[in-house]
Design an enzyme around this catalytic site. Sequence first.
Site, mmCIF file in Angstrom:
data_model
loop_
_atom_site.group_PDB
_atom_site.id
_atom_site.type_symbol
_atom_site.label_atom_id
_atom_site.label_comp_id
_atom_site.label_asym_id
_atom_site.label_seq_id
_atom_site.Cartn_x
_atom_site.Cartn_y
_atom_site.Cartn_z
ATOM 1 N N LYS A 1 1.489 7.912 0.567
ATOM 2 C CA LYS A 1 2.226 7.921 1.920
ATOM 3 C C LYS A 1 3.429 8.605 2.159
ATOM 4 C CE LYS A 1 -0.022 3.333 3.381
ATOM 5 N NZ LYS A 1 -0.889 3.986 4.284
ATOM 6 N N ARG B 1 -11.162 -0.522 2.871
ATOM 7 C CA ARG B 1 -12.519 -0.385 3.089
ATOM 8 C C ARG B 1 -13.176 -0.888 1.868
ATOM 9 N NH1 ARG B 1 -12.474 5.096 5.907
ATOM 10 N NH2 ARG B 1 -10.397 4.151 6.433
ATOM 11 N N GLU C 1 -8.114 2.703 1.118
ATOM 12 C CA GLU C 1 -8.424 1.661 0.051
ATOM 13 C C GLU C 1 -9.099 0.110 0.716
ATOM 14 O OE1 GLU C 1 -5.079 -0.145 1.802
ATOM 15 O OE2 GLU C 1 -5.400 1.976 1.208
ATOM 16 N N ASP D 1 0.738 -1.116 -0.105
ATOM 17 C CA ASP D 1 -0.136 -0.076 -0.074
ATOM 18 C C ASP D 1 0.913 1.016 -0.071
ATOM 19 O OD1 ASP D 1 -1.920 1.874 0.136
ATOM 20 O OD2 ASP D 1 -2.383 1.545 2.486
#
Length: 490
Positions: free
Chosen positions: A266, A340, A338, A259
């Site tokens: 991030k 969820r 993302e 991720d």
Amino acid sequence: MTHPVPIHFRPVELDQLARLTGRIVAFADAAGSPSPGVRRLDRLTKGAVLRFLNSEAFGRLKPGESVELAWPAGLLAEAVQIIRLPRRADAALARKAGGAIGKVLSPAGTTVLAESHPMAAEIAFGVAMRAYDFSAHKTGEKKEPGSVHVMTANPEAVATAAAPGAAVAEGVFFTRDLVNEPANILTTYDFAARLAAMQELGLDVEILEEEQLAKLGMGALLGVGQGSESPSKVVVMQWHGGEKGAAPFALVGKGVVFDTGGISIKPAAGMEEMTMDMGGAAVVAGVMRTLALRKAKANVVGLVGLVENMPDGRAQRPGDVVRSMKGDTIEVINTDAEGRLVLADVLWYAQERFKPVGMIDLATLTGAIIIALGHENTGVFSNNDDLCNAFLKAAKAEGEGAWRMPMGDAYDAKLKSRIADMMNVGGRDGGAITAAQFLQRFVKPETPWCHLDIAGTALLKSDSTLAPKGATGWGVMALNRLIQEKFEGK
């Protein structure tokens, strides 16, 4: 995969103690009532063991803690490890004692003088769990643990009692390996292949590819992975151990193999830890492996959504609107929220296809849950008190921290979108709760459901009682117990 260290159960043979190499482990609680094994070790070491048991140092030890006497005179062993452990110890304390052993196993072998201790099987489980070592990508000479022998008054009975724990340990190790693997190794292809290999254990495994997911209408899940070279997949694992035709219990896991945050990228610091963002899927896989190994008498289906969240010319953008399998539209405010989106489609698919008697999802979903609960407890959200309380009871019995969090309409209202049915985030305040509220929108009212946010418990930066730093495998033990107590034997 990494397999637990083999543990052998054998009769107590005190005459062999002087000739044993490696490490010898003994248990004591008070100097005034040493076991026959402790007394024999004391004679062989010319009084060194009882001198320690009568010392202030032993008195300061907490139950489950240990001290070792290195290179003791009168023995070939390199060390005698003495652990303070009462005979009436509970399972958690016995496992802690086992963890103290598993942390320092000798390549020359380890002999555990359990004798007539009633928790010998739990001690062995603690040894196996703590002896985990993920070294698949290290070169050079590797230190392999030697054989582990547990001397016990009733080896056959203890071996029988320890067998279920061996299946759990293998499931936990499978989970830890998956979480610890780097993302260039554990792609969506590789993850799916490892799950497919569990067919040899008796699981029915089915891999749904992107074309099938598109036909099902999984726009929320597919949107997450559209910027990655690794195709998105959903893997369905079924264990048919219960009544034929009976509805299963469902486990659903978030499997984001890496991720970056996508376009909402991030910060660089700490991004390497996002190899663990598939932790929920890893726990589901570990539980399914455990159920198959121990031939659980329940029908359980495990479903995992495998995606990679990358920034690319094709990647999802903030402000995009996607349509879920349910039919609801979602305005993507933050592409780093993302998980969820993945879970929304898999949760709906699980209910539509399997009509489960209950459902639990697991995900490393929010940093907010770490702010709320730290690394000691997983956040538990639920629409059903019975299922939630049963899970919390199972987690407590297994020593896996879990804490129920609130839900409510006021939190849900924060998801209102100007242009779609909902937004995928509801602001910073109450972030873990609004994430759970989002997921609840994809849970049918008649389906008992729990959401477990394991962001703080899936991976630790320091050693824990039963694991070295890194992946913990949190949840495999609790979910296995929940299934055993709530869905088996009926």
